[in-house]
Scaffold this active site. Structure first.
Site, mmCIF file in Angstrom:
data_model
loop_
_atom_site.group_PDB
_atom_site.id
_atom_site.type_symbol
_atom_site.label_atom_id
_atom_site.label_comp_id
_atom_site.label_asym_id
_atom_site.label_seq_id
_atom_site.Cartn_x
_atom_site.Cartn_y
_atom_site.Cartn_z
ATOM 1 N N GLU A 1 0.434 3.547 5.584
ATOM 2 C CA GLU A 1 -0.723 3.070 6.365
ATOM 3 C C GLU A 1 -0.276 2.076 7.435
ATOM 4 O O GLU A 1 -0.873 2.018 8.518
ATOM 5 C CB GLU A 1 -1.777 2.474 5.419
ATOM 6 C CG GLU A 1 -2.473 3.586 4.626
ATOM 7 C CD GLU A 1 -3.005 3.175 3.262
ATOM 8 O OE1 GLU A 1 -3.117 1.972 2.979
ATOM 9 O OE2 GLU A 1 -3.290 4.093 2.458
ATOM 10 N N GLY B 1 -4.470 8.541 -1.965
ATOM 11 C CA GLY B 1 -5.931 8.464 -1.918
ATOM 12 C C GLY B 1 -6.628 9.812 -1.900
ATOM 13 O O GLY B 1 -7.823 9.886 -1.626
ATOM 14 N N GLY C 1 -2.624 2.620 -5.892
ATOM 15 C CA GLY C 1 -3.646 2.100 -4.992
ATOM 16 C C GLY C 1 -4.982 2.013 -5.692
ATOM 17 O O GLY C 1 -5.263 1.067 -6.432
ATOM 18 N N GLY C 2 -5.824 3.036 -5.487
ATOM 19 C CA GLY C 2 -7.203 3.014 -5.982
ATOM 20 C C GLY C 2 -7.330 2.618 -7.446
ATOM 21 O O GLY C 2 -8.195 1.799 -7.797
ATOM 22 N N SER D 1 -2.035 8.739 -5.698
ATOM 23 C CA SER D 1 -2.997 9.273 -6.667
ATOM 24 C C SER D 1 -2.535 9.178 -8.121
ATOM 25 O O SER D 1 -2.820 10.065 -8.926
ATOM 26 C CB SER D 1 -3.383 10.715 -6.310
ATOM 27 O OG SER D 1 -4.059 10.749 -5.054
ATOM 28 N N HIS E 1 4.653 0.664 4.223
ATOM 29 C CA HIS E 1 3.658 1.583 3.649
ATOM 30 C C HIS E 1 3.208 2.554 4.741
ATOM 31 O O HIS E 1 3.120 2.187 5.909
ATOM 32 C CB HIS E 1 2.471 0.787 3.107
ATOM 33 C CG HIS E 1 1.525 1.633 2.314
ATOM 34 N ND1 HIS E 1 0.589 2.447 2.917
ATOM 35 C CD2 HIS E 1 1.397 1.814 0.982
ATOM 36 C CE1 HIS E 1 -0.071 3.090 1.972
ATOM 37 N NE2 HIS E 1 0.390 2.736 0.795
ATOM 38 N N ASN F 1 -1.321 -1.871 -5.461
ATOM 39 C CA ASN F 1 -1.519 -2.142 -4.033
ATOM 40 C C ASN F 1 -3.021 -2.157 -3.781
ATOM 41 O O ASN F 1 -3.649 -1.108 -3.716
ATOM 42 C CB ASN F 1 -0.825 -1.034 -3.216
ATOM 43 C CG ASN F 1 -1.084 -1.155 -1.727
ATOM 44 O OD1 ASN F 1 -1.623 -2.153 -1.261
ATOM 45 N ND2 ASN F 1 -0.702 -0.121 -0.990
ATOM 46 N N TRP F 2 -3.572 -3.360 -3.661
ATOM 47 C CA TRP F 2 -5.034 -3.474 -3.537
ATOM 48 C C TRP F 2 -5.512 -3.112 -2.138
ATOM 49 O O TRP F 2 -6.722 -2.989 -1.915
ATOM 50 C CB TRP F 2 -5.481 -4.893 -3.889
ATOM 51 C CG TRP F 2 -5.296 -5.265 -5.338
ATOM 52 C CD1 TRP F 2 -4.705 -4.502 -6.318
ATOM 53 C CD2 TRP F 2 -5.696 -6.478 -5.974
ATOM 54 N NE1 TRP F 2 -4.724 -5.179 -7.518
ATOM 55 C CE2 TRP F 2 -5.324 -6.394 -7.338
ATOM 56 C CE3 TRP F 2 -6.326 -7.639 -5.527
ATOM 57 C CZ2 TRP F 2 -5.565 -7.423 -8.250
ATOM 58 C CZ3 TRP F 2 -6.571 -8.670 -6.436
ATOM 59 C CH2 TRP F 2 -6.199 -8.555 -7.781
ATOM 60 N N LYS F 3 -4.576 -3.006 -1.198
ATOM 61 C CA LYS F 3 -4.944 -2.693 0.197
ATOM 62 C C LYS F 3 -5.989 -3.706 0.696
ATOM 63 O O LYS F 3 -5.978 -4.850 0.273
ATOM 64 C CB LYS F 3 -5.402 -1.244 0.318
ATOM 65 C CG LYS F 3 -4.372 -0.277 -0.296
ATOM 66 C CD LYS F 3 -4.594 1.154 0.036
ATOM 67 C CE LYS F 3 -3.506 1.997 -0.631
ATOM 68 N NZ LYS F 3 -3.583 3.406 -0.281
ATOM 69 N N GLU G 1 6.155 7.774 -1.656
ATOM 70 C CA GLU G 1 4.725 8.055 -1.585
ATOM 71 C C GLU G 1 4.481 9.170 -0.578
ATOM 72 O O GLU G 1 4.408 8.913 0.632
ATOM 73 C CB GLU G 1 3.962 6.798 -1.136
ATOM 74 C CG GLU G 1 4.082 5.631 -2.083
ATOM 75 C CD GLU G 1 2.889 4.690 -1.955
ATOM 76 O OE1 GLU G 1 2.278 4.401 -2.988
ATOM 77 O OE2 GLU G 1 2.555 4.285 -0.830
HETATM 78 P P1 PGA Z 1 -3.508 5.715 -4.214
HETATM 79 O O1 PGA Z 1 -2.640 4.835 -3.177
HETATM 80 O O2 PGA Z 1 -3.015 5.389 -5.597
HETATM 81 O O3 PGA Z 1 -4.930 5.260 -3.971
HETATM 82 O O4 PGA Z 1 -3.284 7.145 -3.867
HETATM 83 C C1 PGA Z 1 -1.270 4.612 -3.387
HETATM 84 C C2 PGA Z 1 -0.700 3.770 -2.283
HETATM 85 O O5 PGA Z 1 -1.066 3.974 -1.100
HETATM 86 O O6 PGA Z 1 0.130 2.872 -2.532
#
Ligand code: PGA
Length: 251
Positions: free
Chosen positions: A99, A173, A233-234, A212, A97, A9-11, A167
């Protein structure tokens, strides 16, 4: 059980040059891998899905969206529909998600409608759920997850068109992850909640862990029972890290 799904997930990150380069790098690694033990998916921002889908076509690297509208077209300024994602070559779309739930007030019913719209266009909906830190501290993590499964899963969810991503909001994050025992408990609970909702499909629906995930913890998280992949994500923004996570899924 199907191969593990490793989803990035590149956001709201990466512009066209570096996004295309990252996707090409992953596609090349995948193409060089004989019989990979995992499915690999990247979900770039909507602005660069088209060049990336074109760049990796035929490589086996899957491309997905990060959100879609519940309608397929119409007067919805700024939104992107599942049909538009499918038109670009997407196979998957993330919906619900945390977010999106936080920043855009998305509630379970809206998530279910988006998932239904995605499935109607032949996309796999990756439906995200997970408790906040306060909910976990209150001992309500399991209850929150079953409520979100009940509310966010559309009619007609099958093992082919649905993936669940657990999640925990407090792990996203932050560099913090639940213990493997906690992950095992929640994933078993989600499997049971799916069983109550879609009995014939529950065993085959992939349940990803997200929050994470890094090369250093991927192997132990992916070895937990009922963990059928990861939503990253990251660490999905670096080819070496994302690839290391994918390789860790092979056990
Ligand atoms: P993260 O994000 O790996 O940076 O914690 C995961 C996500 O929000 O899908």
């Amino acid at each position: 059980m199907a191969r593990k799904l490793i989803a990035g997930n590149w956001k709201m990150n990466l512009l066209r040059p570096e996004g295309t380069a990252l996707a090409r790098d992953l596609a090349l690694r995948l193409a060089r891998t004989v019989d990979p033990a995992f499915d690999l998916l990247v979900c770039p921002p909507a602005t660069i899905i088209a060049p990336i889908a074109d760049a990796v076509q035929g490589s086996g690297l899957l491309v997905g969206g990060q959100d879609c509208h519940s309608a397929q077209e119409g007067a919805h300024t700024g939104d992107v529909s599942a049909r538009m994602l499918a038109d670009l070559g997407c196979s998957h779309v993330i919906v619900g998600h945390s977010e999106r739930r936080q920043d855009h007030g998305e509630i379970d019913l809206m998530v279910a409608e988006k998932a239904a719209a995605a499935q109607a266009e032949g996309l796999v909906a990756i439906i995200c759920i997970g408790e906040t830190e306060a909910e976990r501290n209150d001992g309500r993590a399991l209850q929150v997850c079953s409520r979100q499964i009940a509310g966010s899963l559309p009619q007609g969810a099958t093992a082919e068109n649905t993936v669940i991503a657990y999640e925990p909001v407090w792990a996203i994050g932050t560099g913090r992850t639940p213990t493997t025992a906690d992950v095992a408990e929640v994933h078993a609970h989600i499997r049971a909640a799916l069983g109550a909702r879609v009995p014939s499909e529950a065993a085959g629906i992939r349940i990803l862990y997200g929050g994470s995930v890094k090369p250093g913890n991927a192997a132990e998280l992916l070895a937990v029972p009922n963990v059928d992949g990861a939503l990253v994500g990251g660490a999905s923004l670096k080819a070496d890290d994302f690839w290391a996570i994918a390789e860790a899924s092979a056990g």
